[in-house]
Design a protein around this motif. Structure first.
Motif, PDB file in Angstrom:
ATOM      1  N   MET A  69       9.299  -5.978  -4.277  1.00 28.43           N
ATOM      2  CA  MET A  69       9.006  -6.841  -2.902  1.00 28.43           C
ATOM      3  C   MET A  69       6.915  -5.492  -2.746  1.00 28.43           C
ATOM      4  O   MET A  69       6.045  -5.247  -3.283  1.00 28.43           O
ATOM      5  CB  MET A  69       8.868  -7.276  -1.646  1.00 28.43           C
ATOM      6  CG  MET A  69       7.806  -8.360  -1.260  1.00 28.43           C
ATOM      7  SD  MET A  69       8.027  -9.273  -0.057  1.00 28.43           S
ATOM      8  CE  MET A  69       8.889  -7.811   1.081  1.00 28.43           C
ATOM      9  N   LEU A  70       7.701  -4.046  -2.444  1.00 26.55           N
ATOM     10  CA  LEU A  70       6.842  -3.464  -1.829  1.00 26.55           C
ATOM     11  C   LEU A  70       5.832  -2.759  -3.101  1.00 26.55           C
ATOM     12  O   LEU A  70       4.451  -2.443  -2.691  1.00 26.55           O
ATOM     13  CB  LEU A  70       7.133  -2.255  -0.574  1.00 26.55           C
ATOM     14  CG  LEU A  70       8.176  -3.164   0.197  1.00 26.55           C
ATOM     15  CD1 LEU A  70       8.007  -1.993   1.852  1.00 26.55           C
ATOM     16  CD2 LEU A  70       6.275  -4.004   1.549  1.00 26.55           C
ATOM     17  N   ILE A  78      -1.950 -10.825 -10.537  1.00 25.32           N
ATOM     18  CA  ILE A  78      -1.715 -10.057 -11.126  1.00 25.32           C
ATOM     19  C   ILE A  78      -0.112  -9.997 -11.275  1.00 25.32           C
ATOM     20  O   ILE A  78       0.726 -10.498 -10.294  1.00 25.32           O
ATOM     21  CB  ILE A  78      -1.968  -9.043  -9.995  1.00 25.32           C
ATOM     22  CG1 ILE A  78      -3.438  -8.784 -10.033  1.00 25.32           C
ATOM     23  CG2 ILE A  78      -1.644  -7.593 -10.616  1.00 25.32           C
ATOM     24  CD1 ILE A  78      -4.297  -8.209  -9.161  1.00 25.32           C
ATOM     25  N   GLU A  91       3.714  -5.170  -4.077  1.00 23.46           N
ATOM     26  CA  GLU A  91       2.402  -5.398  -3.460  1.00 23.46           C
ATOM     27  C   GLU A  91       1.057  -4.246  -3.463  1.00 23.46           C
ATOM     28  O   GLU A  91       0.101  -4.203  -3.267  1.00 23.46           O
ATOM     29  CB  GLU A  91       2.484  -6.196  -1.961  1.00 23.46           C
ATOM     30  CG  GLU A  91       3.128  -7.225  -2.289  1.00 23.46           C
ATOM     31  CD  GLU A  91       2.629  -7.658  -2.429  1.00 23.46           C
ATOM     32  OE1 GLU A  91       1.410  -8.008  -2.401  1.00 23.46           O
ATOM     33  OE2 GLU A  91       2.669  -8.774  -3.839  1.00 23.46           O
ATOM     34  N   GLN A  92       2.194  -2.543  -3.583  1.00 29.95           N
ATOM     35  CA  GLN A  92       1.055  -1.233  -4.052  1.00 29.95           C
ATOM     36  C   GLN A  92       0.638  -1.639  -5.018  1.00 29.95           C
ATOM     37  O   GLN A  92      -0.683  -0.942  -5.405  1.00 29.95           O
ATOM     38  CB  GLN A  92       2.145  -0.445  -3.999  1.00 29.95           C
ATOM     39  CG  GLN A  92       2.607   0.126  -2.645  1.00 29.95           C
ATOM     40  CD  GLN A  92       1.473   0.390  -2.008  1.00 29.95           C
ATOM     41  OE1 GLN A  92       0.590   1.491  -2.224  1.00 29.95           O
ATOM     42  NE2 GLN A  92       1.284  -0.180  -0.667  1.00 29.95           N
ATOM     43  N   GLU A 108      11.862  -7.557   3.620  1.00 37.31           N
ATOM     44  CA  GLU A 108      10.855  -7.450   4.972  1.00 37.31           C
ATOM     45  C   GLU A 108      10.582  -6.374   5.654  1.00 37.31           C
ATOM     46  O   GLU A 108      11.754  -5.856   5.691  1.00 37.31           O
ATOM     47  CB  GLU A 108      11.398  -8.652   5.669  1.00 37.31           C
ATOM     48  CG  GLU A 108      10.853  -9.812   4.707  1.00 37.31           C
ATOM     49  CD  GLU A 108      10.867 -11.070   6.269  1.00 37.31           C
ATOM     50  OE1 GLU A 108      10.881 -10.935   7.208  1.00 37.31           O
ATOM     51  OE2 GLU A 108      11.677 -12.114   5.334  1.00 37.31           O
ATOM     52  N   ARG A 109       9.592  -5.789   5.811  1.00 37.86           N
ATOM     53  CA  ARG A 109       9.270  -5.115   6.399  1.00 37.86           C
ATOM     54  C   ARG A 109       9.207  -4.970   7.630  1.00 37.86           C
ATOM     55  O   ARG A 109       8.448  -5.748   8.698  1.00 37.86           O
ATOM     56  CB  ARG A 109       8.034  -4.343   6.186  1.00 37.86           C
ATOM     57  CG  ARG A 109       7.129  -3.782   4.647  1.00 37.86           C
ATOM     58  CD  ARG A 109       6.085  -3.363   4.685  1.00 37.86           C
ATOM     59  NE  ARG A 109       5.295  -3.283   5.696  1.00 37.86           N
ATOM     60  CZ  ARG A 109       4.002  -3.568   6.439  1.00 37.86           C
ATOM     61  NH1 ARG A 109       3.411  -3.972   5.709  1.00 37.86           N
ATOM     62  NH2 ARG A 109       3.818  -2.589   7.295  1.00 37.86           N
ATOM     63  N   ARG A 148      -0.478  -4.454  -7.234  1.00 39.78           N
ATOM     64  CA  ARG A 148      -1.655  -5.324  -6.786  1.00 39.78           C
ATOM     65  C   ARG A 148      -2.489  -4.462  -5.917  1.00 39.78           C
ATOM     66  O   ARG A 148      -4.058  -5.272  -6.592  1.00 39.78           O
ATOM     67  CB  ARG A 148      -0.962  -6.520  -6.529  1.00 39.78           C
ATOM     68  CG  ARG A 148       0.217  -7.723  -6.930  1.00 39.78           C
ATOM     69  CD  ARG A 148       0.108  -8.918  -6.389  1.00 39.78           C
ATOM     70  NE  ARG A 148       1.481  -8.815  -7.073  1.00 39.78           N
ATOM     71  CZ  ARG A 148       2.753  -9.887  -7.332  1.00 39.78           C
ATOM     72  NH1 ARG A 148       3.085  -9.182  -6.385  1.00 39.78           N
ATOM     73  NH2 ARG A 148       3.523 -10.563  -8.620  1.00 39.78           N
ATOM     74  N   GLY A 149      -2.296  -5.156  -4.558  1.00 39.09           N
ATOM     75  CA  GLY A 149      -3.286  -3.562  -3.760  1.00 39.09           C
ATOM     76  C   GLY A 149      -4.642  -2.368  -4.942  1.00 39.09           C
ATOM     77  O   GLY A 149      -5.553  -2.547  -5.018  1.00 39.09           O
TER      78      GLY A 149
END
Lengths: 794, 159, 284
Positions: A680-681, A729, A684-685, A20-21, A687-688
């Motif tokens: 995870m990051l 995605i 998310e990169q 987690e960030r 997907r975004g």
């Protein structure tokens, strides 16, 4: 070597984990610090009167009513900045022949696009500044506007800069092999298409924002910056406002989205800094949404005529195209507006072996807002172009397009190699990525399902893209051409007296999770819990010198610098520990905040005890022992211009042939970004990025009238992707670490945006082609698709 | 002449009495006058959803409401979301799923998500997507946000 | 993007509001839910001298049954309309359409009277009200009149409302809730204003279209009632494909208006598709 090096053989506590960030804690409490959250004492607010027309001479500006409005402090015109701001020109020496005219923050005698700032009003509040701006009378003499990209070079088209003979800004040709010889063969099939890529823009949810504060007693300019490249801006403010560079501090706290929009020099921001210097007071400027659309850089805007020749047995033999791209009236400073066309020439066809290749790019001026680098510069054009032609060619020779890809992708076992256009390629995995993609999406089943549903009147298609992505750029990208853009980045890591560490890095955070990734690397490599790692980024005063975050370089370059600094600090600590514990440093290690015995893993002393001894009780250490527990390391990529990544993506879509509405049913992306520091990051990169790519393919377009009026300047008529229409995605990974660094991480930030448009375009054309029509104009709006479908055989 | 009016507003359970310019929007009042900068301004025309917050138990766009219209109202911003119950669970789920990148849309997104959950919204991704489709996010692509809300809808508040 | 300065009035009853509207020749705008007017003010497209906030006028906030019609106060918000038992009981068409209108946070503030007064040609409710044979009540400080919904809308953002009048209620005959209705709209994104849409109602005695109303929206300057389509359907069986095709064909020949993204041809095409699908989705 002092102590044992970090080992990638076993899973890290943090590296490779979906950690987690830490930054989300702050943001979820409403404790973020965006530029507009900052209020300084005696701060003033700026608003700009912008040109209402695309091209005109400024005859006069009457500010007499505006000046007398209560709360208005100062009104500045373009001429007021002469001698205060050194003009800037967006050219780079390695883009031979690129030309652009000098620019001032506000238009001086001529306005060249609708939205160009003309007058700056500084007042006690933004509302009052807007009141005053609306009372300023601009007397403009209209000039003919050059707005049509395809006509920009015509003889009778108005020339935007009188010092030039035409509206041509730059031209480059690449010619490899001999395409004409291929065309002459009679055993080949050639497909030909025109691709039209509309203009779109980034729509960062936090619009551009700046606070400039100037202290004359120290000749100090402080900039609160919502952007990606603090050190670049430090240089620019220093140079163009004539302040020593070390007296300019650029700080970026939280940045509400950037996507390449916030890595350029904008006149309104320069004017804000110049006015702060002039008035010796802090000034805040926030672009509102309306002016964002008119002044944030736009992207793409390409007209491409192209053809691909394949042999009947499925070998790509030749690729040829002409790319015409419109960039607005100036080349953007300092990155220039020719980079995208250059990247199109460099990247098109990059995943494949293409022996003959001829391409020409012309970059032209227009009386429209400026065009420049936005997320995935050139990639969506290059990928959509090559893979679109490839799909057409596959259909022409009656071969499944996946099979055609397989026959032409550069094999995984041939690296290092060079692309047709001369790009050095290494550590790529196109074949593996495509195989994994096919497996994830169950391609054969999906194809059959589509065929069955078509019998029931449902129109579904599949579109693919195999791609490369430019990441971790070297000095060959900008620095070589004279731009103040660092390609190296630095990290300083300090052991604090309490046993925690502080990382200061020159890469920046705009939500990607850069800070978290840096903390993960530092924590793992040095040997502390992530809770004991503090990270500072985005501050020219307190971080090492570097480039910031763009071109997918944060983890690959910034992460590597942290890796190296963490190893160096560890060596320092183990040297001290060796003395204090009467052990050899190489027999010691650091784990979980303690110096441990490397063999037995037994704790020997805490880092807090060690640091306190060094900092407070230096008398206990030998006099020749340096009390230094801080290390700085910098990293740059050498020997290759970029570290390429690769990916394979696919979209499954349904077209409502009555309405022209495209529904995306599913999207798959397989990405090889080398070592994944935080899966995870990275996901998310991807997907975004994919969703921004879907935006380009289906929704987003800056629409202009023939006379250069931007027609959609609100979020109600410039459409971006929303939750309901977006697909799930599915992301898969291949990990081929780059050999250019120890960490082996490449970038992942732009892959989705680079590859998704091609997938969507190809999937829709997979539906259209059997109906006897195709469409290669994006965005693929209902209006355009219905128009295409009118000549379809349904 | 500047037209002003004195209002009394309860924000995050604290009562404030302020004299405001009548043309000031609620979001600007909260951010500038009260220093509650957790709610964000994204478009000032009611489309992006970044300024969405709770007023008297309903989500509203605070850029489309005048501060004077909040007179007598009870407002909850992201700063005032409780550190327990469904709001806390949602925040944890956002962090766990990385349902925010830059964090600019987050205050509005949380507000809309809480409205969904508090009104008995089900663990149904399509319904969740529809409910948050008035909130722009340019970073995530929405999937992580949907997952974060889904997880809370499915699992409720953990003990 | 801050609104220009204005004088703010917050009347607590209708007569005060009407008096203010009537008071002088300045640019005076009534503020209902604000979901359209506030953006226009923020963009300075609307720059009122005086803004009259109607949100404190309780008499405009009720939904009541008055004899043979339902009276919906103009300041009733969409969220209240959706929750109203009276509306749920008598006008399922309205309940069906509300979720298509923008998003929850907008519906929590937006009012029916505001939407009607604004007369956005892409809005759903004006067309729904025409199919329901609603009338719009307009009041000024010295008179009250009632205008049939079909006659109320004149063009883009244009109605018969005079500047000294307020829409005070929307009145719908209870008897006019059709037994069957169909609604379809084409949007690129959920909650957006439609590119094209259709509302179809029919008051069936048996299996036939009867007293049919066909209204298209988002394709012209105002809601477009299509009498030829209605005539083609009336008296014919709900499943009579020929009459349905005739009704759809009858859409051609009307005057369509382009928008920023869609030309007249697309508008016509999508109007027909909407009508086809609205008929295909007839309930009951």
């Amino acid at each position: 070597m002092t102590g044992p090096k970090f080992s990638f053989d076993k899973p890290g506590k943090y590296i490779g984990q979906p950690t987690e960030r830490p930054d989300t804690r702050r943001l979820l409490k409403g404790r973020g610090k965006f530029v507009d959250d900052i209020q300084l004492p005696r701060m003033l607010h700026a608003a700009f009167l912008r040109s209402p027309v695309a091209h005109a001479k400024i005859k006069s500006i009457d500010t007499s009513i505006a000046e007398n409005i209560k709360g208005v402090v100062k009104i500045l015109k373009g001429t007021d900045f002469i001698g205060i701001v050194e003009p800037y020109v967006g050219v780079l020496s390695h883009l031979a022949g690129l030309r652009s005219a000098p620019q001032m923050p506000l238009a001086v005698d001529t306005v060249r696009w609708q939205g160009e700032p003309v007058v700056m009003v500084i007042a006690n509040s933004r509302a009052i500044a807007e009141d005053a701006a609306s009372e300023i009378i601009l007397d403009l003499e209209d000039l003919p506007a050059a707005t049509n990209t395809e006509k920009a070079l015509d003889k009778d088209e108005p020339v935007i800069h009188s010092e030039f003979d035409s509206n041509l800004a730059w031209e480059r040709t690449v010619d490899v092999g001999n395409v004409d010889e291929v065309y002459a063969r009679d055993d080949v099939v050639t497909v030909e298409k025109q691709f039209l890529f509309g203009r779109h823009t980034g729509v960062t949810l936090e619009a551009r924002a700046t606070i400039a504060n100037y202290d004359p007693s120290e000749n100090q300019l402080d900039i609160y910056y919502s952007g990606q490249a603090p050190h670049m801006m430090q240089f620019i403010y220093a140079k163009h406002l004539d302040i020593p560079e070390e007296n300019v501090r650029v700080t970026a706290h939280d940045v509400g989205g950037a996507f390449g929009i916030k890595v350029h020099t904008y006149g309104d921001e320069i004017a804000t800094a110049a006015a702060a210097k002039l008035m010796e007071r802090p000034i805040k400027f926030l672009a509102d949404r309306y002016e964002s659309f008119m002044s944030d850089i736009h992207a793409r805007d390409h007209v491409i005529n192209s053809k691909m020749t394949v042999s009947k047995d499925g070998k790509i033999l030749a690729l040829e195209y002409d790319d015409l791209t419109g960039i607005g009236p100036f080349s953007m400073y300092p990155r220039t507006s020719a980079i995208e066309a250059n990247q199109v020439l460099n990247l098109t066809g990059g995943p494949y072996t293409i022996p003959n290749y001829r391409a020409n790019a012309k970059v032209v001026f227009q009386n429209k807002n400026m065009m420049c680098q936005y997320r995935a510069v050139g990639h969506p054009i290059a990928m959509a172009l090559c893979d679109g032609l490839l799909e057409e060619a596959a259909a022409a020779i009656n071969l499944d397009s996946v099979e055609l890809r397989k026959r032409n992708l550069i094999p995984d076992d041939t690296y290092p190699t060079t692309s047709t256009t001369g790009m050095k390629l290494d550590d790529l995995s196109h074949q593996k990525a495509l195989s994994k993609l096919i497996e994830m999406m169950d391609y054969e089943k999906l194809k059959k399902e589509n065929a069955d549903l078509k019998k029931q009147g449902m129109y579904r298609g599949i579109g693919f893209c195999s791609m490369i992505e430019v990441t971790n750029p070297s000095p060959m990208f900008y620095g070589i051409g004279g731009a103040p853009i660092a390609s190296q980045d630095g990290a300083t890591i300090r052991l604090d007296a309490g046993g925690g560490i502080h990382v200061a890095s020159s890469v920046t955070e705009q939500g990607q999770g850069t800070n978290a990734v840096l903390a993960q690397v530092a924590a793992d490599v040095f040997g502390v819990d992530m809770d004991r790692v503090q990270v500072t980024t985005g501050d020219t005063k307190t971080t090492p010198y570097g480039g910031g975050t763009w071109a997918s370089r944060g983890a690959g370059i910034g992460g590597e610098a942290v890796y190296l600094a963490a190893e160096a600090l560890k060596d320092q600590v183990l040297d001290v520990a060796g003395v204090m514990l009467q052990s050899k440093p190489e027999d010691l290690n650091i784990d979980n905040g303690h110096v441990i015995d490397n063999l037995s893993k037994e704790k020997r002393m805490s880092l807090a005890d060690l640091a306190r001894t060094v900092y407070y009780r230096g008398n206990e250490l030998p006099s020749d022992m340096s009390p230094e527990l801080i290390a700085t390391r910098h990293f740059r990529v050498t020997d290759t211009p970029f570290v390429f990544t690769n990916g394979a993506m696919a979209a499954h879509v349904e077209l409502d042939i009555e309405t022209g509405i495209v529904k995306i049913l599913n999207f798959w992306a397989v990405e090889d970004c080398g070592r994944v520091i935080n899966p995870m990051l990275v996901d998310e990169q991807i997907r975004g990025g994919v969703v921004q790519g879907i935006g380009h393919a289906l929704y987003e377009e800056c629409l202009y009238s023939d006379d250069g009026q931007l027609l959609n300047t609100t979020l109600a008529d410039y459409l971006v992707p929303m939750a309901t229409e977006m697909p799930e995605i599915h992301v898969g990974h291949i990990e081929t670490p780059t050999k250019t660094s120890v960490l082996g991480a490449k970038g992942a930030g732009e892959a989705g945006t680079g590859g998704a448009p091609a997938c969507i375009i190809n999937a829709v054309n997979d539906i259209l082609r059997p109906l006897g029509v195709t469409n290669y104009q994006i965005p693929m709006t209902p209006n355009r698709l219905l128009d295409t479908l009118r000549s379809a055989k349904i | 002449m500047v037209d002003t009016k004195t209002i009394t507003v309860t924000v995050n359970n604290e009562e404030y009495t302020s004299t405001v310019n009548v043309r000031k929007n609620l979001i600007d009042y909260l951010r500038e006058d009260l220093g509650l900068t957790g709610s964000h301004v994204g478009c000032e025309h009611g489309v992006c959803g970044a300024c969405t917050l709770d007023m008297n138990g309903q989500t509203v766009r605070s850029c489309l409401i005048l501060a004077v219209q909040a007179d007598g109202m009870e407002i909850t911003t992201i700063e005032g979301l409780p550190s327990e119950g469904i709001a806390e669970e949602l925040k944890k789920s956002f962090a766990k799923n990385n349902a925010l990148q830059c964090g600019y849309c987050t205050p509005g997104m949380l507000s809309s998500a809480l409205e969904y959950l508090n009104n008995g919204g089900r663990a149904n991704k399509e319904e969740i997507r529809r409910h948050i489709s008035g909130n722009y996010c340019r970073c995530t692509g929405y999937q992580a946000i949907v997952e974060a809300i889904y997880d809370v809808a499915e699992n409720g508040v953990s003990k | 993007m801050k609104s220009s300065a204005f004088q703010y009035e917050l009347p607590e009853d209708l007569s005060s509001a009407l008096k203010l509207l009537n008071s002088n020749d300045l640019d005076i705008l009534p503020l209902a839910g604000g979901q359209s007017l506030m953006p226009m003010m923020n963009f300075r497209v609307a720059q009122p001298d005086i803004l009259i906030d109607l949100n404190k006028i309780d008499s405009l906030k009720n939904i009541t049954i008055e004899g043979d019609y339902v009276r919906i106060g103009s300041m009733v918000r969409y969220c209240e309309l959706e929750q109203s038992e009276i509306i749920q009981k008598h006008f399922p068409l309205i309940i069906h359409v509300i979720p298509y209108i923008a998003h929850s946070a907008i519906r929590n503030r937006g009012t029916l009277g505001g939407s009607v007064s604004l007369a956005d040609p892409a809005a759903e409710m004006p067309s729904v009200l025409i199919t329901l044979n609603a009338s719009i009540e307009l009041s000024s400080s010295n008179s009250t009149r009632s205008v049939n919904a079909e006659d109320f809308f004149k063009g883009i953002f244009e109605t018969v409302r005079k500047s000294n009048e307020l829409v005070t209620s929307i009145n719908i005959p209870v008897s006019s809730m059709p037994k069957k209705f169909g609604f379809y709209e084409v949007t690129r994104r959920h909650g957006d204003y439609a590119i094209a849409g259709a509302v179809v109602t029919s008051d069936n005695g048996q299996d036939n279209f009867n007293d049919t109303r066909v209204v298209l929206f988002a394709v012209s300057t105002k809601p477009m009632r299509v009498p030829k389509s209605e005539a083609a359907l009336n008296g014919n069986n709900f499943n009579n494909q020929d009459s349905i095709n005739e009704a759809i064909d009858a859409v051609t020949g009307n005057s369509f208006e382009r928008d920023l993204h869609n030309d007249e041809t697309t508008k016509e095409t999508l109007a027909k598709v909407s009508l086809k699908r609205a008929i295909g989705g007839l309930n009951g």
